[in-house]
Design a protein around this motif. Structure first.
Motif, PDB file in Angstrom:
ATOM      1  N   PHE A   6      15.599  41.688  43.554  1.00  0.00           N
ATOM      2  CA  PHE A   6      17.243  42.293  43.706  1.00  0.00           C
ATOM      3  C   PHE A   6      18.012  41.445  42.998  1.00  0.00           C
ATOM      4  O   PHE A   6      18.156  40.204  43.497  1.00  0.00           O
ATOM      5  N   ARG A   7      18.988  42.050  42.094  1.00  0.00           N
ATOM      6  CA  ARG A   7      19.638  40.870  41.495  1.00  0.00           C
ATOM      7  C   ARG A   7      20.840  41.518  40.537  1.00  0.00           C
ATOM      8  O   ARG A   7      20.804  42.569  40.449  1.00  0.00           O
ATOM      9  N   ALA A   8      21.810  40.718  40.279  1.00  0.00           N
ATOM     10  CA  ALA A   8      23.144  41.111  39.717  1.00  0.00           C
ATOM     11  C   ALA A   8      22.922  40.956  38.239  1.00  0.00           C
ATOM     12  O   ALA A   8      21.983  40.439  37.723  1.00  0.00           O
ATOM     13  N   ARG A   9      23.472  41.790  37.528  1.00  0.00           N
ATOM     14  CA  ARG A   9      23.363  41.888  36.220  1.00  0.00           C
ATOM     15  C   ARG A   9      24.328  40.746  35.266  1.00  0.00           C
ATOM     16  O   ARG A   9      25.516  40.725  35.730  1.00  0.00           O
ATOM     17  N   ILE A  10      23.746  39.679  34.315  1.00  0.00           N
ATOM     18  CA  ILE A  10      24.543  38.829  33.692  1.00  0.00           C
ATOM     19  C   ILE A  10      25.558  39.749  32.965  1.00  0.00           C
ATOM     20  O   ILE A  10      25.405  40.535  32.138  1.00  0.00           O
ATOM     21  N   GLY A  11      26.699  39.292  32.801  1.00  0.00           N
ATOM     22  CA  GLY A  11      27.729  40.227  32.362  1.00  0.00           C
ATOM     23  C   GLY A  11      28.366  41.052  33.198  1.00  0.00           C
ATOM     24  O   GLY A  11      29.587  41.448  32.485  1.00  0.00           O
ATOM     25  N   GLY A  12      28.003  41.363  34.241  1.00  0.00           N
ATOM     26  CA  GLY A  12      28.770  42.187  34.935  1.00  0.00           C
ATOM     27  C   GLY A  12      29.965  41.794  35.569  1.00  0.00           C
ATOM     28  O   GLY A  12      30.053  40.452  35.766  1.00  0.00           O
ATOM     29  N   GLN A  13      30.931  42.886  35.982  1.00  0.00           N
ATOM     30  CA  GLN A  13      32.086  42.444  36.478  1.00  0.00           C
ATOM     31  C   GLN A  13      32.199  42.710  37.945  1.00  0.00           C
ATOM     32  O   GLN A  13      31.747  43.658  38.486  1.00  0.00           O
ATOM     33  N   VAL A  14      32.889  41.701  38.714  1.00  0.00           N
ATOM     34  CA  VAL A  14      33.330  41.791  39.955  1.00  0.00           C
ATOM     35  C   VAL A  14      34.832  41.747  40.311  1.00  0.00           C
ATOM     36  O   VAL A  14      35.577  41.053  39.785  1.00  0.00           O
ATOM     37  N   ASP A  15      35.309  42.442  41.082  1.00  0.00           N
ATOM     38  CA  ASP A  15      36.875  42.574  41.611  1.00  0.00           C
ATOM     39  C   ASP A  15      36.959  41.231  42.273  1.00  0.00           C
ATOM     40  O   ASP A  15      36.242  40.876  43.256  1.00  0.00           O
ATOM     41  N   LEU A  16      38.100  40.713  42.018  1.00  0.00           N
ATOM     42  CA  LEU A  16      38.274  39.426  42.589  1.00  0.00           C
ATOM     43  C   LEU A  16      39.025  39.683  44.025  1.00  0.00           C
ATOM     44  O   LEU A  16      39.129  38.741  44.947  1.00  0.00           O
ATOM     45  N   PHE A  17      39.481  40.899  44.612  1.00  0.00           N
ATOM     46  CA  PHE A  17      40.279  41.188  45.735  1.00  0.00           C
ATOM     47  C   PHE A  17      39.291  41.919  46.789  1.00  0.00           C
ATOM     48  O   PHE A  17      39.695  42.342  47.895  1.00  0.00           O
ATOM     49  N   SER A  18      37.992  42.337  46.383  1.00  0.00           N
ATOM     50  CA  SER A  18      37.393  43.061  47.165  1.00  0.00           C
ATOM     51  C   SER A  18      35.830  42.684  47.356  1.00  0.00           C
ATOM     52  O   SER A  18      34.892  43.087  48.066  1.00  0.00           O
ATOM     53  N   THR A  19      35.222  41.550  46.595  1.00  0.00           N
ATOM     54  CA  THR A  19      33.882  41.035  46.913  1.00  0.00           C
ATOM     55  C   THR A  19      33.780  39.746  47.330  1.00  0.00           C
ATOM     56  O   THR A  19      34.883  38.987  46.985  1.00  0.00           O
ATOM     57  N   GLY A  20      32.483  39.396  47.478  1.00  0.00           N
ATOM     58  CA  GLY A  20      32.605  38.024  48.407  1.00  0.00           C
ATOM     59  C   GLY A  20      32.947  37.026  47.065  1.00  0.00           C
ATOM     60  O   GLY A  20      33.428  35.969  47.550  1.00  0.00           O
ATOM     61  N   SER A  21      32.326  37.274  46.046  1.00  0.00           N
ATOM     62  CA  SER A  21      32.505  36.252  44.819  1.00  0.00           C
ATOM     63  C   SER A  21      34.073  36.256  44.737  1.00  0.00           C
ATOM     64  O   SER A  21      34.581  34.941  44.464  1.00  0.00           O
ATOM     65  N   GLY A  22      34.798  36.975  44.732  1.00  0.00           N
ATOM     66  CA  GLY A  22      35.985  37.231  44.275  1.00  0.00           C
ATOM     67  C   GLY A  22      37.129  36.634  45.086  1.00  0.00           C
ATOM     68  O   GLY A  22      37.919  35.780  45.010  1.00  0.00           O
ATOM     69  N   LEU A  23      36.680  37.163  46.376  1.00  0.00           N
ATOM     70  CA  LEU A  23      37.644  36.294  47.558  1.00  0.00           C
ATOM     71  C   LEU A  23      37.443  34.893  47.757  1.00  0.00           C
ATOM     72  O   LEU A  23      38.150  34.172  48.108  1.00  0.00           O
ATOM     73  N   THR A  24      36.042  34.493  47.440  1.00  0.00           N
ATOM     74  CA  THR A  24      35.865  32.944  47.495  1.00  0.00           C
ATOM     75  C   THR A  24      36.578  32.201  46.392  1.00  0.00           C
ATOM     76  O   THR A  24      37.053  31.103  46.511  1.00  0.00           O
ATOM     77  N   LEU A  25      36.473  32.808  45.236  1.00  0.00           N
ATOM     78  CA  LEU A  25      37.373  32.138  44.280  1.00  0.00           C
ATOM     79  C   LEU A  25      38.991  32.043  44.519  1.00  0.00           C
ATOM     80  O   LEU A  25      39.483  31.065  44.394  1.00  0.00           O
ATOM     81  N   LEU A  26      39.357  33.076  45.163  1.00  0.00           N
ATOM     82  CA  LEU A  26      40.759  33.052  45.395  1.00  0.00           C
ATOM     83  C   LEU A  26      41.144  32.182  46.627  1.00  0.00           C
ATOM     84  O   LEU A  26      42.069  31.435  46.654  1.00  0.00           O
ATOM     85  N   ALA A  27      40.213  32.093  47.494  1.00  0.00           N
ATOM     86  CA  ALA A  27      40.330  31.283  48.831  1.00  0.00           C
ATOM     87  C   ALA A  27      40.393  29.690  48.559  1.00  0.00           C
ATOM     88  O   ALA A  27      41.301  29.157  49.256  1.00  0.00           O
ATOM     89  N   PHE A  28      39.764  29.341  47.322  1.00  0.00           N
ATOM     90  CA  PHE A  28      39.933  28.042  47.130  1.00  0.00           C
ATOM     91  C   PHE A  28      40.741  27.526  45.729  1.00  0.00           C
ATOM     92  O   PHE A  28      40.098  27.168  44.817  1.00  0.00           O
ATOM     93  N   GLN A  29      41.839  28.069  45.993  1.00  0.00           N
ATOM     94  CA  GLN A  29      43.098  27.894  44.823  1.00  0.00           C
ATOM     95  C   GLN A  29      44.136  27.182  45.741  1.00  0.00           C
ATOM     96  O   GLN A  29      44.378  27.596  46.771  1.00  0.00           O
TER      97      GLN A  29
END
Length: 262
Positions: free
Chosen positions: A138-161
């Motif tokens: 089960f994998r994510a696609r390289i080059g795929g886009q994720v929303d900064l305000f609704s995904t785990g990756s996006g929220l974690t990026l925002l949390a540590f600024q």
């Protein structure tokens, strides 16, 4: 100085327009959505521009190697040149080169996939991915886009600024007028910061738990995020196995973080 209003941002964008460049970029963007390419007539229809304008721009893009003719020359498709240019960028190339073997080790040890996300043009971009070695993945696609305000990756990026300059940081990432959206997710960001990671059910897939940990730069701000889309295996105890996966993911992120950011 406050955030620019939408009208001010629009006026600034109009002031520095380059119509020919815009047409070329529009063609690249529309072709990026089409795996089999498009005919010139289809491109004209998609963009609402004159055939002569499209023809000249397409010929230049073909000559520069960004677009190629396929199926006997009747269709146009993107080449790999944009991808190669993107991966040639030294900091990103170094990060991916360093991350990939560590991510592969994580996937083998935990039997879970993981992916690396960096901020770019208003979204998070998946730049590396690792999968377990079993007969399924089960994998994510390289080059795929994720929303900064609704995904785990996006929220974690925002949390540590840095809260004092997060709007400036988001502007550099291509996100404008983000004050209201940040206020909406502020409690969630605080919880992620306090825990040092985000562990929540996926907002995109049922039965998947997102484990996200930051990769920190020298100023202890997130420059990337490692996310494992955790799936429970029948032969494992869910809580204990998930905690182990989170611990391993944090160890990989620490290895990728700058010395001052660990």
């Amino acid at each position: 100085m406050g955030e620019p209003t939408e009208e001010e941002a629009r006026d600034a964008a109009d002031r520095y327009r380059a119509p020919a460049l815009d047409k070329g970029l529009d063609i690249l963007e529309v072709l990026s959505l089409q795996g089999r390419g498009l005919t010139r007539t289809e491109i004209v229809k998609e963009l609402g521009l004159g055939p002569s304008q499209i023809y000249r721009m397409l010929e230049r893009l073909v000559a520069r190697g960004y677009v190629t003719r396929i199926e006997g020359g009747d269709r146009y498709a993107l080449t790999m040149k944009l991808y190669l240019l993107g991966t040639r960028f030294p900091p990103l190339r170094r990060l991916v080169a360093q991350a990939q073997p560590l991510m592969d080790d994580f996937a083998r040890a935990t039997r879970q996939s993981c992916h690396l996300v960096v901020p770019e043009q208003g979204v998070g971009i998946i730049v590396a991915q690792a999968s377990p070695t079993g007969h399924w993945e089960f994998r994510a696609r390289i080059g795929g886009q994720v929303d900064l305000f609704s995904t785990g990756s996006g929220l974690t990026l925002l949390a540590f600024q840095d809260p004092g300059r997060v709007l400036e940081t988001l502007g550099a990432w291509g996100v404008g007028a983000a004050g209201a959206r940040l206020a909406e997710v502020a409690p969630r960001l605080a919880a992620v910061r306090e825990r040092g990671a985000r562990v929540e059910p996926s907002g995109q897939l049922v039965g998947v738990t997102d484990l996200s940990v930051p990769v920190l730069g020298p100023g202890r701000e997130a420059i990337a995020v490692l996310t494992c889309a955790y799936i429970e295996h029948p032969d494992e105890e869910g809580g204990e196995s998930r905690d182990r996966a989170l611990s391993e993911l944090a160890r990989v992120a620490a290895g990728l973080s700058a010395p001052g950011g660990r």
